[in-house]
Design a protein around this motif. Sequence first.
Motif, PDB file in Angstrom:
ATOM      1  N   ASP A 118       0.837  -1.189   0.000  1.00  0.00           N
ATOM      2  CA  ASP A 118       0.000   0.000   0.000  1.00  0.00           C
ATOM      3  C   ASP A 118       0.878   1.247   0.000  1.00  0.00           C
ATOM      4  O   ASP A 118       1.972   1.234   0.595  1.00  0.00           O
ATOM      5  CB  ASP A 118      -0.893  -0.008   1.249  1.00  0.00           C
ATOM      6  N   PRO A 119       0.447   2.344  -0.646  1.00  0.00           N
ATOM      7  CA  PRO A 119       1.252   3.564  -0.653  1.00  0.00           C
ATOM      8  C   PRO A 119       1.557   4.116   0.741  1.00  0.00           C
ATOM      9  O   PRO A 119       2.539   4.834   0.924  1.00  0.00           O
ATOM     10  CB  PRO A 119       0.390   4.547  -1.453  1.00  0.00           C
ATOM     11  N   SER A 120       0.721   3.786   1.723  1.00  0.00           N
ATOM     12  CA  SER A 120       1.021   4.207   3.091  1.00  0.00           C
ATOM     13  C   SER A 120       2.252   3.494   3.632  1.00  0.00           C
ATOM     14  O   SER A 120       2.913   3.992   4.548  1.00  0.00           O
ATOM     15  CB  SER A 120      -0.176   3.925   4.003  1.00  0.00           C
ATOM     16  N   GLN A 121       2.555   2.327   3.091  1.00  0.00           N
ATOM     17  CA  GLN A 121       3.733   1.561   3.486  1.00  0.00           C
ATOM     18  C   GLN A 121       4.925   1.870   2.583  1.00  0.00           C
ATOM     19  O   GLN A 121       6.059   1.916   3.045  1.00  0.00           O
ATOM     20  CB  GLN A 121       3.422   0.068   3.388  1.00  0.00           C
ATOM     21  N   ALA A 122       4.654   2.052   1.302  1.00  0.00           N
ATOM     22  CA  ALA A 122       5.712   2.255   0.309  1.00  0.00           C
ATOM     23  C   ALA A 122       5.326   3.399  -0.622  1.00  0.00           C
ATOM     24  O   ALA A 122       4.866   3.168  -1.742  1.00  0.00           O
ATOM     25  CB  ALA A 122       5.951   0.975  -0.477  1.00  0.00           C
ATOM     26  N   PRO A 123       5.500   4.647  -0.183  1.00  0.00           N
ATOM     27  CA  PRO A 123       5.116   5.785  -1.022  1.00  0.00           C
ATOM     28  C   PRO A 123       6.057   6.034  -2.192  1.00  0.00           C
ATOM     29  O   PRO A 123       5.657   6.625  -3.196  1.00  0.00           O
ATOM     30  CB  PRO A 123       5.155   6.964  -0.042  1.00  0.00           C
ATOM     31  N   GLY A 124       7.295   5.569  -2.100  1.00  0.00           N
ATOM     32  CA  GLY A 124       8.288   5.867  -3.122  1.00  0.00           C
ATOM     33  C   GLY A 124       8.297   4.864  -4.251  1.00  0.00           C
ATOM     34  O   GLY A 124       9.265   4.107  -4.418  1.00  0.00           O
ATOM     35  N   VAL A 125       7.221   4.853  -5.046  1.00  0.00           N
ATOM     36  CA  VAL A 125       7.126   3.978  -6.209  1.00  0.00           C
ATOM     37  C   VAL A 125       6.681   4.799  -7.412  1.00  0.00           C
ATOM     38  O   VAL A 125       6.193   5.922  -7.264  1.00  0.00           O
ATOM     39  CB  VAL A 125       6.145   2.813  -5.968  1.00  0.00           C
ATOM     40  N   GLY A 126       6.818   4.214  -8.594  1.00  0.00           N
ATOM     41  CA  GLY A 126       6.489   4.946  -9.809  1.00  0.00           C
ATOM     42  C   GLY A 126       5.011   5.100 -10.054  1.00  0.00           C
ATOM     43  O   GLY A 126       4.559   6.133 -10.558  1.00  0.00           O
TER      44      GLY A 126
END
Length: 303
Positions: free
Chosen positions: A232-240
């Motif tokens: 989830d973006p709350s866990q891994a915001p640094g993605v494309g």
Amino acid sequence: MSLRDLYLIRRPLVFGGFEVDRGRARFSLVGFPFDSTSSHRSGQRYGPLFIREASMNIESNGYSVDGFIEDVAIHDEGDLAVVHGDVVESIERLSKVVEEIVGEGKRIIVIGGEHVATIGVIKGVRRAGFKPCMLVFDAHLDLRYDYLGVKYSHACVMRRVLEVLGDTQVVYVGVRAYSRDEIEIARSKQNLEIITSRAIEVMGLANVIAQVRRGLSKCDSVYVTIDIDVYDPSQAPGVGNPEPGGLTARELLPIIANVVDERVVGVDVVEVTPPYDHGGVTSILAAKTLQEALIALNAKLRV
């Protein structure tokens, strides 16, 4: 001169902060610092650097499996000398390096970088004599024929992989984002199995693990690709390409630890995008995810 000497650049940082000599290694790690087909948020080329740095600053024990990363015989080969702007040449260079590594009996580990890395790895693995089933942790299906006119794109990875591997079994975990065409393609293929992030929430981890094992039960070899946007973006915001509704570390780490086994010929962790990260949490999570996979796999190889 080996292809590794030709196409790889050694880096001052190594995954986990230590390594064994190349001759003693059971695992060879290669960075793929490439992001030329990114369509939303760029910067994946910095992923290998930040993942290595994070891996040196987290504790070395497993989360859901006993063991320590320093007990894993891994050699960090450095980063591929990619050609920015030329995805085909970069993929081909990676495939040649992978073919050499796998041909020596080692398991290949790749950190990215864009998900197009998986195309190059699979080409190399196939040339080395393996036709692996695919275990795919990803928010997306990546089954487009092309994206924005580009066939070798992060959005087309699994379409290109299946062109190399044919009707190999594919098990997706964590999917929640796709186009109409992609889901129609997926539903038309008997060799594709999809466990959505919503299904994981309903089924529970034990049932998900059992379903993945069943899906891969007839496979002689397996390749594991982990797009970090499965979280989830709350866990891994640094993605494309972030997509809400993803997995947490307390869900994904146990799944990975309980489904990898001695059949795994390689693993990649891709799509870490440091310019869009916050406090380095995505790089830390990527490092921990790979660490968990390696500790679990190493334990299975010792049995």
